[in-house]
Design a protein around this motif. Structure first.
Motif, PDB file in Angstrom:
ATOM      1  N   ALA A   1     -60.308 -16.697 -66.199  1.00  0.00           N
ATOM      2  CA  ALA A   1     -61.556 -16.753 -67.284  1.00  0.00           C
ATOM      3  C   ALA A   1     -61.994 -18.107 -67.616  1.00  0.00           C
ATOM      4  CB  ALA A   1     -60.772 -16.153 -68.652  1.00  0.00           C
ATOM      5  N   LEU A   2     -61.146 -19.151 -67.370  1.00  0.00           N
ATOM      6  CA  LEU A   2     -61.541 -20.243 -67.589  1.00  0.00           C
ATOM      7  C   LEU A   2     -62.649 -20.906 -66.291  1.00  0.00           C
ATOM      8  CD1 LEU A   2     -58.335 -22.153 -69.179  1.00  0.00           C
ATOM      9  CD2 LEU A   2     -60.851 -21.642 -70.387  1.00  0.00           C
ATOM     10  N   LEU A   3     -62.051 -20.559 -65.308  1.00  0.00           N
ATOM     11  CA  LEU A   3     -62.996 -20.747 -63.945  1.00  0.00           C
ATOM     12  C   LEU A   3     -64.102 -20.216 -64.182  1.00  0.00           C
ATOM     13  CD1 LEU A   3     -61.775 -22.301 -61.395  1.00  0.00           C
ATOM     14  CD2 LEU A   3     -61.354 -20.159 -60.441  1.00  0.00           C
ATOM     15  N   LEU A   4     -64.311 -19.115 -64.280  1.00  0.00           N
ATOM     16  CA  LEU A   4     -65.655 -18.441 -64.705  1.00  0.00           C
ATOM     17  C   LEU A   4     -66.375 -19.160 -65.831  1.00  0.00           C
ATOM     18  CD1 LEU A   4     -64.390 -14.550 -64.460  1.00  0.00           C
ATOM     19  CD2 LEU A   4     -65.572 -15.960 -62.449  1.00  0.00           C
ATOM     20  N   ALA A   5     -65.651 -19.308 -66.771  1.00  0.00           N
ATOM     21  CA  ALA A   5     -66.600 -20.216 -67.788  1.00  0.00           C
ATOM     22  C   ALA A   5     -67.178 -21.393 -67.280  1.00  0.00           C
ATOM     23  CB  ALA A   5     -65.694 -20.616 -68.911  1.00  0.00           C
ATOM     24  N   CYS A   6     -66.300 -22.068 -66.512  1.00  0.00           N
ATOM     25  CA  CYS A   6     -66.608 -23.347 -65.731  1.00  0.00           C
ATOM     26  C   CYS A   6     -67.870 -23.227 -64.852  1.00  0.00           C
ATOM     27  CB  CYS A   6     -65.398 -24.126 -64.916  1.00  0.00           C
ATOM     28  SG  CYS A   6     -64.044 -24.716 -66.052  1.00  0.00           S
ATOM     29  N   ALA A   7     -67.760 -22.106 -64.119  1.00  0.00           N
ATOM     30  CA  ALA A   7     -68.840 -21.772 -63.239  1.00  0.00           C
ATOM     31  C   ALA A   7     -69.960 -21.648 -63.668  1.00  0.00           C
ATOM     32  CB  ALA A   7     -68.430 -20.486 -62.205  1.00  0.00           C
ATOM     33  N   GLY A   8     -70.116 -20.568 -65.006  1.00  0.00           N
ATOM     34  CA  GLY A   8     -71.217 -20.327 -65.882  1.00  0.00           C
ATOM     35  C   GLY A   8     -71.977 -21.436 -66.586  1.00  0.00           C
TER      36      GLY A   8
ATOM     37  N   SER B   1     -62.840 -37.240 -61.357  1.00  0.00           N
ATOM     38  CA  SER B   1     -62.221 -37.234 -60.089  1.00  0.00           C
ATOM     39  C   SER B   1     -60.713 -36.949 -60.107  1.00  0.00           C
ATOM     40  CB  SER B   1     -62.323 -38.428 -59.417  1.00  0.00           C
ATOM     41  OG  SER B   1     -63.703 -38.645 -59.307  1.00  0.00           O
ATOM     42  N   LEU B   2     -60.059 -37.560 -61.304  1.00  0.00           N
ATOM     43  CA  LEU B   2     -58.582 -37.248 -61.367  1.00  0.00           C
ATOM     44  C   LEU B   2     -58.259 -35.543 -61.805  1.00  0.00           C
ATOM     45  CD1 LEU B   2     -55.952 -38.710 -61.349  1.00  0.00           C
ATOM     46  CD2 LEU B   2     -56.178 -38.861 -63.894  1.00  0.00           C
ATOM     47  N   LEU B   3     -59.406 -35.123 -62.792  1.00  0.00           N
ATOM     48  CA  LEU B   3     -59.317 -33.818 -62.999  1.00  0.00           C
ATOM     49  C   LEU B   3     -59.356 -32.933 -61.645  1.00  0.00           C
ATOM     50  CD1 LEU B   3     -59.011 -31.971 -65.185  1.00  0.00           C
ATOM     51  CD2 LEU B   3     -61.307 -31.817 -65.527  1.00  0.00           C
ATOM     52  N   ALA B   4     -60.304 -33.156 -60.943  1.00  0.00           N
ATOM     53  CA  ALA B   4     -60.386 -32.215 -59.657  1.00  0.00           C
ATOM     54  C   ALA B   4     -59.075 -32.634 -58.709  1.00  0.00           C
ATOM     55  CB  ALA B   4     -61.608 -32.860 -58.735  1.00  0.00           C
TER      56      ALA B   4
ATOM     57  N   LEU C   1     -70.329 -28.710 -56.730  1.00  0.00           N
ATOM     58  CA  LEU C   1     -71.053 -27.857 -57.415  1.00  0.00           C
ATOM     59  C   LEU C   1     -70.735 -27.278 -59.002  1.00  0.00           C
ATOM     60  CD1 LEU C   1     -71.364 -25.298 -54.466  1.00  0.00           C
ATOM     61  CD2 LEU C   1     -72.697 -27.143 -55.203  1.00  0.00           C
ATOM     62  N   ILE C   2     -69.456 -27.791 -59.349  1.00  0.00           N
ATOM     63  CA  ILE C   2     -69.176 -27.345 -60.759  1.00  0.00           C
ATOM     64  C   ILE C   2     -68.806 -28.682 -61.734  1.00  0.00           C
ATOM     65  CG2 ILE C   2     -67.429 -25.691 -62.239  1.00  0.00           C
ATOM     66  CD1 ILE C   2     -67.629 -23.810 -60.090  1.00  0.00           C
ATOM     67  N   LEU C   3     -67.847 -29.339 -61.200  1.00  0.00           N
ATOM     68  CA  LEU C   3     -67.414 -30.240 -61.963  1.00  0.00           C
ATOM     69  C   LEU C   3     -68.379 -31.436 -62.115  1.00  0.00           C
ATOM     70  CD1 LEU C   3     -63.684 -31.538 -61.097  1.00  0.00           C
ATOM     71  CD2 LEU C   3     -64.737 -30.372 -63.139  1.00  0.00           C
TER      72      LEU C   3
ATOM     73  N   TRP D   1     -63.546 -30.429 -70.799  1.00  0.00           N
ATOM     74  CA  TRP D   1     -62.487 -29.728 -71.594  1.00  0.00           C
ATOM     75  C   TRP D   1     -62.419 -28.509 -70.937  1.00  0.00           C
ATOM     76  CZ3 TRP D   1     -63.393 -25.335 -73.953  1.00  0.00           C
ATOM     77  CH2 TRP D   1     -64.434 -25.088 -74.547  1.00  0.00           C
ATOM     78  N   LEU D   2     -63.319 -27.900 -70.311  1.00  0.00           N
ATOM     79  CA  LEU D   2     -63.082 -26.419 -69.819  1.00  0.00           C
ATOM     80  C   LEU D   2     -62.482 -26.687 -68.437  1.00  0.00           C
ATOM     81  CD1 LEU D   2     -66.833 -24.925 -69.970  1.00  0.00           C
ATOM     82  CD2 LEU D   2     -64.616 -24.025 -71.146  1.00  0.00           C
ATOM     83  N   ALA D   3     -62.590 -27.586 -67.558  1.00  0.00           N
ATOM     84  CA  ALA D   3     -61.777 -27.724 -66.552  1.00  0.00           C
ATOM     85  C   ALA D   3     -60.429 -28.102 -66.772  1.00  0.00           C
ATOM     86  CB  ALA D   3     -62.682 -28.785 -65.505  1.00  0.00           C
ATOM     87  N   PHE D   4     -60.276 -28.801 -67.609  1.00  0.00           N
ATOM     88  CA  PHE D   4     -59.091 -29.427 -68.147  1.00  0.00           C
ATOM     89  C   PHE D   4     -58.129 -28.199 -68.509  1.00  0.00           C
ATOM     90  CE2 PHE D   4     -55.630 -30.814 -71.287  1.00  0.00           C
ATOM     91  CZ  PHE D   4     -55.045 -31.871 -70.589  1.00  0.00           C
ATOM     92  N   CYS D   5     -58.615 -27.474 -69.370  1.00  0.00           N
ATOM     93  CA  CYS D   5     -58.023 -26.164 -69.810  1.00  0.00           C
ATOM     94  C   CYS D   5     -57.521 -25.154 -68.561  1.00  0.00           C
ATOM     95  CB  CYS D   5     -58.671 -25.312 -70.972  1.00  0.00           C
ATOM     96  SG  CYS D   5     -59.072 -26.175 -72.455  1.00  0.00           S
ATOM     97  N   ALA D   6     -58.436 -25.298 -67.880  1.00  0.00           N
ATOM     98  CA  ALA D   6     -58.202 -24.461 -66.318  1.00  0.00           C
ATOM     99  C   ALA D   6     -57.052 -24.991 -65.684  1.00  0.00           C
ATOM    100  CB  ALA D   6     -59.262 -24.367 -65.436  1.00  0.00           C
ATOM    101  N   LEU D   7     -56.938 -26.407 -65.660  1.00  0.00           N
ATOM    102  CA  LEU D   7     -55.938 -27.329 -64.847  1.00  0.00           C
ATOM    103  C   LEU D   7     -54.553 -26.890 -65.796  1.00  0.00           C
ATOM    104  CD1 LEU D   7     -54.686 -29.215 -62.926  1.00  0.00           C
ATOM    105  CD2 LEU D   7     -55.334 -30.902 -64.870  1.00  0.00           C
ATOM    106  N   VAL D   8     -54.680 -26.741 -66.957  1.00  0.00           N
ATOM    107  CA  VAL D   8     -53.227 -26.552 -67.653  1.00  0.00           C
ATOM    108  C   VAL D   8     -52.660 -25.203 -67.446  1.00  0.00           C
ATOM    109  CG1 VAL D   8     -52.179 -26.186 -69.978  1.00  0.00           C
ATOM    110  CG2 VAL D   8     -53.803 -28.307 -69.515  1.00  0.00           C
ATOM    111  N   ALA D   9     -53.658 -24.076 -67.563  1.00  0.00           N
ATOM    112  CA  ALA D   9     -53.405 -22.769 -67.181  1.00  0.00           C
ATOM    113  C   ALA D   9     -52.939 -22.569 -65.708  1.00  0.00           C
ATOM    114  CB  ALA D   9     -54.526 -21.635 -67.376  1.00  0.00           C
ATOM    115  N   LEU D  10     -53.425 -23.210 -64.767  1.00  0.00           N
ATOM    116  CA  LEU D  10     -53.002 -23.159 -63.594  1.00  0.00           C
ATOM    117  C   LEU D  10     -51.637 -23.712 -63.186  1.00  0.00           C
ATOM    118  CD1 LEU D  10     -53.858 -22.139 -60.470  1.00  0.00           C
ATOM    119  CD2 LEU D  10     -54.763 -24.692 -60.221  1.00  0.00           C
ATOM    120  N   LEU D  11     -51.421 -25.077 -63.813  1.00  0.00           N
ATOM    121  CA  LEU D  11     -50.070 -25.617 -63.986  1.00  0.00           C
ATOM    122  C   LEU D  11     -49.007 -24.626 -64.425  1.00  0.00           C
ATOM    123  CD1 LEU D  11     -48.340 -28.231 -63.503  1.00  0.00           C
ATOM    124  CD2 LEU D  11     -48.901 -28.832 -65.784  1.00  0.00           C
TER     125      LEU D  11
END
Length: 528
Positions: A299-306, A110-113, A370-372, A382-392
């Protein structure tokens, strides 16, 4: 312990956004912010009771006058930013609670989202701006949170109705969550009576509020907002551009000439001079760094979705191995909310970034459900966390970080000479884009004459306004912005004829990249 965590979340998010607002120097992205501030400070204003956001003007005006009564001597703009910052903190708090209690996610998930929403460019940017979108978003989210109470308590139902009414009155686009998403949740759980009572009570209260205001006050009518348009391929392209910009800042793309040329063709009727001005002054390193972080995030967002798709398939095939948590009804609400909201925007203003900011909450709720949700079960957070870092990194460096430089502020630089040299007795005539006119009128103590507000008879006369001091004519009068001719063709022709009549009677005062500044020649006979 849990209460302490909630307090820290609210406090830290508030400090984060408040400090962002303090060092942002370039505010050209917020199209209506200075008009809202003028509205709050004025005794009367046509936007004070706007049909699209009936409650916002009066609530901000009450905040401003209340602060003045307690000794505040500043202007309305900082107080309105404070309202947005508080709304952003509250939105993150209820977003976390929704993920945690409605989706039944673990606290870390929840915190990650919540973090993904917090550093989304549109959310981050407007949390530090005098705009309506986050106060409106907060009310809509609170209404949904209480409506989806799993225990179906009567108290929660009443609170949901109250906040639903406030949400619609704050911004009409909240009608999607109030009259579509919340009833859909009740119907999904076969709570027929709750669905009908919610719609009837919320609609009746909102209509009574509109009727009372229309009887006692003046509600603005007309304008181009809310007009349904034909949906084509261009609508989807504009929607993708608008939504993606709200998630991950793509301002760095303006550093490429080819992109500026493409957007100028795609959005011919939109005033993009501010964005183009900023993009042409970005360093090559910043453009390449932002391009890298942007690509990494995608790329990380697509990896999360996949990975999420794989988990969903596995959950169907092997229910004993992959047992998803409860909260599917709440996930369905997020789907309904986002799809209906996006569909409405496609019909109205698909390229409007401010309205897409209000769509970030349902979008990230949809991502969460649907994804988290499956990534939590699969231990791939960890995939979503990496996406968060890239977005930040992308939004912090290539988005918000760019706004710290006042030299990239189109409006500030264009108005700089006027604000430094003109006096309160002077008059400034401009035919620039409406956002610049609002900025200049708010910052300049003298009179600003906007030619797009002049009647045809006055333009045909070819006379300059009278003044006890100087009359300054901005360069956008004699050399207008091309996008304005596309958006307001008839009025632009009238202004062209007016400019032709006064052109030879003007002399340059300043020569700059914005077309310069002029004043009447001493021998022209047009000196007021």
């Amino acid at each position: 312990m849990k209460r302490l965590f909630y307090i820290l979340m609210l406090l830290l998010s508030f400090l984060f956004y408040w400090n962002t607002g303090r060092w942002i120097e370039n505010r050209t992205e917020a199209d209506d912010a200075f008009e809202y501030a003028s509205m709050v400070e004025a005794v009367s204003h046509p936007w004070l009771f706007h049909p699209h956001h009936l409650l916002y003007g009066r609530s901000m005006q009450l905040l401003y006058r209340g602060a003045q009564a307690m000794g505040y001597g500043g202007r309305a703009y900082p107080l309105m930013i404070l309202a947005s910052t508080l709304s952003a903190s509250g939105s993150l708090f209820f977003f976390f609670l929704f993920c945690y209690r409605r989706f039944s996610l673990r606290p870390v998930s929840s915190l990650l989202a919540t973090g993904l929403l917090a550093v989304s460019y549109g959310f981050w940017r407007y949390a530090a701006e005098a705009e309506i979108v986050l106060p409106a978003s907060l009310l809509g989210l609170v209404a949904l949170y209480y409506a989806t109470d799993p225990d179906a308590k009567p108290k929660a139902f009443v609170v949901a109705v109250i906040f639903s009414v406030l949400a619609v009155l704050m911004h009409i686009m909240n009608a999607v969550v109030v009259f579509v998403a919340i009833p859909a949740f009740y119907l999904l759980l076969r709570r027929w009576k709750a669905a009908s009572m919610h719609v009837l009570l919320a609609a009746a209260a909102a209509m009574i509020a509109y009727a009372w205001v229309s009887h006692s006050q003046s509600i603005q009518t007309g304008g181009n907002g809310g007009v349904f348009r034909h949906i084509g391929i261009g609508s989807f392209v504009k929607a993708c551009v608008g939504l993606s910009q709200c998630v991950a800042s793509a301002d760095f793309m303006m550093g490429f000439r080819s992109v500026r040329a493409f957007l100028n063709e795609l959005f011919a009727a939109r005033m993009l001079e501010e964005e183009f001005y900023l993009g042409a002054r970005l360093s090559r390193f910043l453009v390449l760094f932002s391009l890298a972080t942007y690509g990494l995030f995608v790329a990380l967002l697509l990896a999360c979705a996949g990975r999420a798709v794989w988990v969903w398939k596995s959950a169907v095939r092997s229910r004993s191995r992959f047992r998803l948590p409860t909260g599917m009804a709440a996930s369905a609400v997020a789907v309904v909310w986002f799809i209906c909201y996006a569909g409405l925007l496609l019909c109205i203003e698909p390229g409007n970034p401010e309205l897409w900011v209000m769509g970030l909450i349902p979008m990230w709720l949809l991502f969460c459900g649907l994804i988290l949700l499956p990534l939590t079960v699969d231990n791939r957070l960890w995939l979503a966390f990496c996406a968060l870092v890239a977005l930040l990194l992308n939004n912090g460096v290539g988005g918000i970080g760019v706004l710290r430089d006042p030299c990239k502020d189109y409006h500030r630089q264009k108005a700089a000479w006027i604000l430094e040299n003109a006096s309160t007795n002077d008059v400034v005539v401009t035919a620039g884009d409406p956002v610049f006119e609002r900025y200049l009128r708010y910052q300049f103590d003298g009179l600003v004459e906007y030619l797009y507000d002049w009647p045809e008879e006055r333009l045909e006369s070819g006379d300059l306004p009278t003044s006890a001091g100087e009359v300054y004519v901005m360069g956008d009068v004699v050399d207008r912005i091309a996008s304005l001719s596309v958006r307001f063709p008839e009025k632009s022709k009238e202004i062209d004829r007016y400019a032709g009549k006064i052109r030879l009677d003007l002399e340059p005062v300043v020569d700059n990249e914005f077309g310069g500044i002029y004043r009447p020649r001493p021998t022209s006979g047009r000196i007021p």
